[in-house]
Write a protein that holds these residues in place. Structure first.
Motif, PDB file in Angstrom:
ATOM      1  N   LYS A   1       5.078  44.328  30.860  1.00 14.16           N
ATOM      2  CA  LYS A   1       6.256  44.647  31.672  1.00 14.16           C
ATOM      3  C   LYS A   1       6.952  45.917  31.185  1.00 14.16           C
ATOM      4  O   LYS A   1       7.339  46.768  32.001  1.00 14.16           O
ATOM      5  CB  LYS A   1       7.247  43.483  31.679  1.00 14.16           C
ATOM      6  CG  LYS A   1       8.511  43.774  32.494  1.00 14.16           C
ATOM      7  CD  LYS A   1       9.404  42.575  32.632  1.00 14.16           C
ATOM      8  CE  LYS A   1      10.726  42.923  33.295  1.00 14.16           C
ATOM      9  NZ  LYS A   1      10.568  43.615  34.593  1.00 14.16           N
ATOM     10  N   ARG A   2       7.126  46.060  29.878  1.00 17.92           N
ATOM     11  CA  ARG A   2       7.804  47.246  29.357  1.00 17.92           C
ATOM     12  C   ARG A   2       7.076  48.512  29.807  1.00 17.92           C
ATOM     13  O   ARG A   2       7.687  49.474  30.261  1.00 17.92           O
ATOM     14  CB  ARG A   2       7.879  47.186  27.832  1.00 17.92           C
ATOM     15  CG  ARG A   2       8.547  48.409  27.217  1.00 17.92           C
ATOM     16  CD  ARG A   2       8.630  48.314  25.697  1.00 17.92           C
ATOM     17  NE  ARG A   2       9.685  47.420  25.264  1.00 17.92           N
ATOM     18  CZ  ARG A   2       9.485  46.229  24.702  1.00 17.92           C
ATOM     19  NH1 ARG A   2       8.239  45.786  24.529  1.00 17.92           N
ATOM     20  NH2 ARG A   2      10.496  45.472  24.331  1.00 17.92           N
ATOM     21  N   GLN A   3       5.769  48.496  29.703  1.00 20.60           N
ATOM     22  CA  GLN A   3       4.972  49.658  30.092  1.00 20.60           C
ATOM     23  C   GLN A   3       5.074  49.912  31.600  1.00 20.60           C
ATOM     24  O   GLN A   3       5.220  51.059  32.039  1.00 20.60           O
ATOM     25  CB  GLN A   3       3.508  49.441  29.700  1.00 20.60           C
ATOM     26  CG  GLN A   3       2.594  50.601  30.005  1.00 20.60           C
ATOM     27  CD  GLN A   3       1.181  50.372  29.482  1.00 20.60           C
ATOM     28  OE1 GLN A   3       0.957  49.568  28.587  1.00 20.60           O
ATOM     29  NE2 GLN A   3       0.224  51.072  30.050  1.00 20.60           N
ATOM     30  N   LYS A   4       5.027  48.853  32.398  1.00 21.37           N
ATOM     31  CA  LYS A   4       5.134  49.014  33.845  1.00 21.37           C
ATOM     32  C   LYS A   4       6.503  49.581  34.231  1.00 21.37           C
ATOM     33  O   LYS A   4       6.594  50.480  35.082  1.00 21.37           O
ATOM     34  CB  LYS A   4       4.888  47.672  34.546  1.00 21.37           C
ATOM     35  CG  LYS A   4       3.442  47.231  34.537  1.00 21.37           C
ATOM     36  CD  LYS A   4       3.172  45.980  35.381  1.00 21.37           C
ATOM     37  CE  LYS A   4       3.592  44.716  34.704  1.00 21.37           C
ATOM     38  NZ  LYS A   4       3.110  43.504  35.403  1.00 21.37           N
ATOM     39  N   ASP A   5       7.552  49.054  33.602  1.00 28.00           N
ATOM     40  CA  ASP A   5       8.906  49.516  33.927  1.00 28.00           C
ATOM     41  C   ASP A   5       9.108  50.973  33.533  1.00 28.00           C
ATOM     42  O   ASP A   5       9.682  51.769  34.293  1.00 28.00           O
ATOM     43  CB  ASP A   5       9.945  48.645  33.217  1.00 28.00           C
ATOM     44  CG  ASP A   5      10.063  47.260  33.823  1.00 28.00           C
ATOM     45  OD1 ASP A   5       9.489  47.039  34.905  1.00 28.00           O
ATOM     46  OD2 ASP A   5      10.723  46.394  33.209  1.00 28.00           O
ATOM     47  N   GLU A   6       8.655  51.339  32.339  1.00 36.13           N
ATOM     48  CA  GLU A   6       8.842  52.707  31.862  1.00 36.13           C
ATOM     49  C   GLU A   6       8.071  53.699  32.727  1.00 36.13           C
ATOM     50  O   GLU A   6       8.558  54.792  33.013  1.00 36.13           O
ATOM     51  CB  GLU A   6       8.402  52.816  30.398  1.00 36.13           C
ATOM     52  CG  GLU A   6       9.335  52.103  29.425  1.00 36.13           C
ATOM     53  CD  GLU A   6       8.819  52.119  27.998  1.00 36.13           C
ATOM     54  OE1 GLU A   6       7.651  52.544  27.783  1.00 36.13           O
ATOM     55  OE2 GLU A   6       9.563  51.699  27.086  1.00 36.13           O
ATOM     56  N   THR A   7       6.888  53.302  33.149  1.00 37.17           N
ATOM     57  CA  THR A   7       6.083  54.187  33.996  1.00 37.17           C
ATOM     58  C   THR A   7       6.743  54.394  35.345  1.00 37.17           C
ATOM     59  O   THR A   7       6.802  55.520  35.867  1.00 37.17           O
ATOM     60  CB  THR A   7       4.670  53.607  34.186  1.00 37.17           C
ATOM     61  OG1 THR A   7       4.048  53.451  32.908  1.00 37.17           O
ATOM     62  CG2 THR A   7       3.814  54.524  35.043  1.00 37.17           C
ATOM     63  N   PHE A   8       7.276  53.320  35.937  1.00 41.44           N
ATOM     64  CA  PHE A   8       7.909  53.454  37.245  1.00 41.44           C
ATOM     65  C   PHE A   8       9.166  54.310  37.157  1.00 41.44           C
ATOM     66  O   PHE A   8       9.454  55.105  38.059  1.00 41.44           O
ATOM     67  CB  PHE A   8       8.236  52.082  37.814  1.00 41.44           C
ATOM     68  CG  PHE A   8       8.702  52.117  39.245  1.00 41.44           C
ATOM     69  CD1 PHE A   8       7.970  52.781  40.212  1.00 41.44           C
ATOM     70  CD2 PHE A   8       9.876  51.492  39.633  1.00 41.44           C
ATOM     71  CE1 PHE A   8       8.390  52.825  41.540  1.00 41.44           C
ATOM     72  CE2 PHE A   8      10.305  51.518  40.952  1.00 41.44           C
ATOM     73  CZ  PHE A   8       9.553  52.189  41.905  1.00 41.44           C
ATOM     74  N   ALA A   9       9.912  54.161  36.061  1.00 46.72           N
ATOM     75  CA  ALA A   9      11.135  54.944  35.896  1.00 46.72           C
ATOM     76  C   ALA A   9      10.842  56.438  35.845  1.00 46.72           C
ATOM     77  O   ALA A   9      11.691  57.265  36.202  1.00 46.72           O
ATOM     78  CB  ALA A   9      11.864  54.512  34.625  1.00 46.72           C
ATOM     79  N   LYS A  10       9.635  56.794  35.422  1.00 49.33           N
ATOM     80  CA  LYS A  10       9.248  58.209  35.341  1.00 49.33           C
ATOM     81  C   LYS A  10       8.813  58.770  36.698  1.00 49.33           C
ATOM     82  O   LYS A  10       8.527  59.970  36.802  1.00 49.33           O
ATOM     83  CB  LYS A  10       8.115  58.381  34.332  1.00 49.33           C
ATOM     84  CG  LYS A  10       8.522  58.069  32.892  1.00 49.33           C
ATOM     85  CD  LYS A  10       7.315  58.131  31.971  1.00 49.33           C
ATOM     86  CE  LYS A  10       7.700  57.744  30.532  1.00 49.33           C
ATOM     87  NZ  LYS A  10       6.516  57.723  29.639  1.00 49.33           N
ATOM     88  N   SER A  11       8.751  57.916  37.704  1.00 47.59           N
ATOM     89  CA  SER A  11       8.246  58.349  39.011  1.00 47.59           C
ATOM     90  C   SER A  11       9.376  58.742  39.957  1.00 47.59           C
ATOM     91  O   SER A  11       9.184  58.781  41.166  1.00 47.59           O
ATOM     92  CB  SER A  11       7.406  57.233  39.639  1.00 47.59           C
ATOM     93  OG  SER A  11       8.210  56.100  39.932  1.00 47.59           O
ATOM     94  N   ARG A  12      10.535  59.038  39.417  1.00 45.94           N
ATOM     95  CA  ARG A  12      11.729  59.291  40.223  1.00 45.94           C
ATOM     96  C   ARG A  12      11.485  60.297  41.341  1.00 45.94           C
ATOM     97  O   ARG A  12      11.771  60.027  42.513  1.00 45.94           O
ATOM     98  CB  ARG A  12      12.855  59.782  39.314  1.00 45.94           C
ATOM     99  CG  ARG A  12      14.045  60.395  40.057  1.00 45.94           C
ATOM    100  CD  ARG A  12      15.057  60.975  39.092  1.00 45.94           C
ATOM    101  NE  ARG A  12      15.956  61.894  39.762  1.00 45.94           N
ATOM    102  CZ  ARG A  12      16.918  62.577  39.144  1.00 45.94           C
ATOM    103  NH1 ARG A  12      17.087  62.434  37.845  1.00 45.94           N
ATOM    104  NH2 ARG A  12      17.687  63.399  39.808  1.00 45.94           N
ATOM    105  N   ASN A  13      10.969  61.457  41.014  1.00 45.27           N
ATOM    106  CA  ASN A  13      10.804  62.505  42.028  1.00 45.27           C
ATOM    107  C   ASN A  13       9.865  62.063  43.145  1.00 45.27           C
ATOM    108  O   ASN A  13      10.128  62.320  44.324  1.00 45.27           O
ATOM    109  CB  ASN A  13      10.276  63.788  41.372  1.00 45.27           C
ATOM    110  CG  ASN A  13      11.304  64.443  40.473  1.00 45.27           C
ATOM    111  OD1 ASN A  13      12.506  64.213  40.605  1.00 45.27           O
ATOM    112  ND2 ASN A  13      10.839  65.256  39.536  1.00 45.27           N
TER     113      ASN A  13
END
Length: 449
Positions: free
Chosen positions: A138-150
């Protein structure tokens, strides 16, 4: 060895011992790193937990470390504890049939599924409910999605700008404009595991309506090595869309799932579909696969103004998505078959319930690399093998309408038009890079006839 003459069997399955294969590289290099990532995650979570959870975490870490050591030393794969799921008997049966499977000498598909199922048993065996329900990815999934802002904000803008301005007709009166929008949105779903939207043609409504739009879409399709989009559109546009249900067997959580729900929203908004069923995994699987909790996480992230501060297009899109889920036009389904080691060739016998359900669907879309590998039994088919042949019992004569959207990240790839096409790709991306590096893809369709 399976018979090479049977239309339902690949010439050979990919093994972790296949010299020079991506399977061999994965077993030797990637799996130990993935397991180490799990260990690091548990230790990071335990550092802020209470004494009881820390004690339990140490046991989990020991079990994960033992498995990592087995992988590195290429030891035998041991039976799983049947106390932690009715599906485990199937894993143990396949393991017994294989007799002397080791981590570096076993069918890649089985070994990889076995690894993730074993991880799930390690957490399920915990005495602490917190760790029993813990998603180690979950931590990895959340951090990756947060980086997809643009990418998230851009896709929201493109969806709202286009769909709000198109006046959708209904079958059989689809327009050329609607066809081009379908081609564009299907590519969004195809490349959804890449947050770099430069792979897409980025069309405005005016471009979609003009010749330059057709040229842009054609250019962006050059890396799709098996492209059946026209066949899918012909099927969808020539059959009644009333009460049409489309099933999407999901791949990754995060940005890819976001692109999937945007694609589904488009299918509903355009009238191509009347309802969408998303199929998720029962447990954390292959690091980033979508689970029921990831659906809730998606909306939590999209509602977070700190992660996604530009709300102009995101807010109306999220409202629309929520409405679709609340009214049942979009829904989530689970079935234990998705986390077995079985290929989809045996779905009718090993996953009869889900097979019967999919038979009543107008179109079943399988997303991602793992689903594609399971569709084709992870076989080293000649690349020119027709897709409908490689998917065996789910292909010709099945009645199933199957669409696979997959970026190439493993050794199996079928549906290419000719050996000359294969040779051109090998020249362009030598060393089988075109089936492994994720820069090439397939949109493969079987009409089940």
């Amino acid at each position: 060895m399976p018979s090479a003459t049977s239309p339902f069997e690949p010439v050979a399955a990919v093994w972790t011992s296949t010299e020079g294969s991506m399977a061999q590289q994965t077993a030797i290099t990637r799996w130990p790193n993935i397991v180490q990532g799990m260990i690091d995650d548990v230790e990071k979570t335990a550092a802020t937990a209470g004494p009881l959870q820390q004690d339990t975490a140490r046991t989990i870490v020991l079990c994960l470390s033992k498995m990592k050591n087995e992988i590195v030393k290429d030891q035998a794969m041991s039976p799983l504890n049947t106390a932690y799921g009715r599906d485990i008997g199937g894993f143990n049966t396949l393991l017994a049939e294989g007799q002397n499977y080791t981590w570096h000498a076993s069918p890649w598909l089985f070994a990889e599924c076995y690894m993730y199922r074993r991880v799930a048993t390690i957490f399920a065996a915990s005495s602490d409910p917190f760790w029993q329900k813990y998603d180690v990815f979950k931590r990895q999934k959340d951090e990756t999605f947060a980086k997809s802002r643009n990418a998230v904000e851009e896709l929201a803008m493109r969806y709202i700008n286009v769909t709000d301005k198109v006046e959708f007709a209904s079958s059989p009166n689809w327009t050329e404009e609607e066809k081009m929008l379908f081609l564009e949105m299907t590519q969004v779903a195809l490349w959804g595991n890449a947050t770099d939207l430069s792979l897409l043609s980025n069309l405005s409504l005016d471009q979609i309506q003009g010749l330059q739009g057709a040229e842009a879409i054609l250019k962006s399709r050059k890396n799709i090595v098996d492209d059946d989009t026209e066949d899918v559109w012909k099927y969808l546009s020539s059959t009644p869309s009333a009460d049409r249900r489309i099933d999407i067997v999901l791949d990754n959580a995060g940005f890819e799932f976001f692109t999937d729900v945007v694609y589904a929203a488009y299918l509903l908004r355009s009238g191509i579909a009347q309802c969408i069923k998303f199929h998720v995994k029962d447990m954390p699987w292959f690091v980033s696969d979508a689970t029921p909790d990831d659906v809730d996480s998606l909306f939590q992230h999209l509602d977070n103004h700190e992660i996604f501060p530009d709300r102009r297009y995101l807010d109306p899109l999220v409202r629309q998505l929520r409405e679709y889920f609340e009214t049942g036009k979009m829904s989530i389904r689970q079935h234990p078959f998705w986390t077995t080691a079985h290929s989809f060739h045996v779905m009718e016998t090993e996953g009869a319930g889900i097979f019967r359900s999919l038979c009543s669907s107008s179109l079943v879309i399988f997303k991602g690399d793992l689903n594609y590998r399971k569709l084709t039994r992870d076989g080293l088919w000649p690349h020119t093998t027709p897709f409908a042949e490689a998917i065996g019992p789910l292909g010709k004569g099945s009645g199933l309408k199957i669409l696979a959207l997959r970026t190439n990240k493993a050794d199996v790839c079928v549906g290419l038009e000719s050996e000359e096409h294969v040779a051109r790709l090998e020249h362009e991306a030598p060393g089988s890079a075109w089936v492994r590096n994720g820069k090439y893809a397939v949109i493969s369709f079987s009409d089940g006839r």
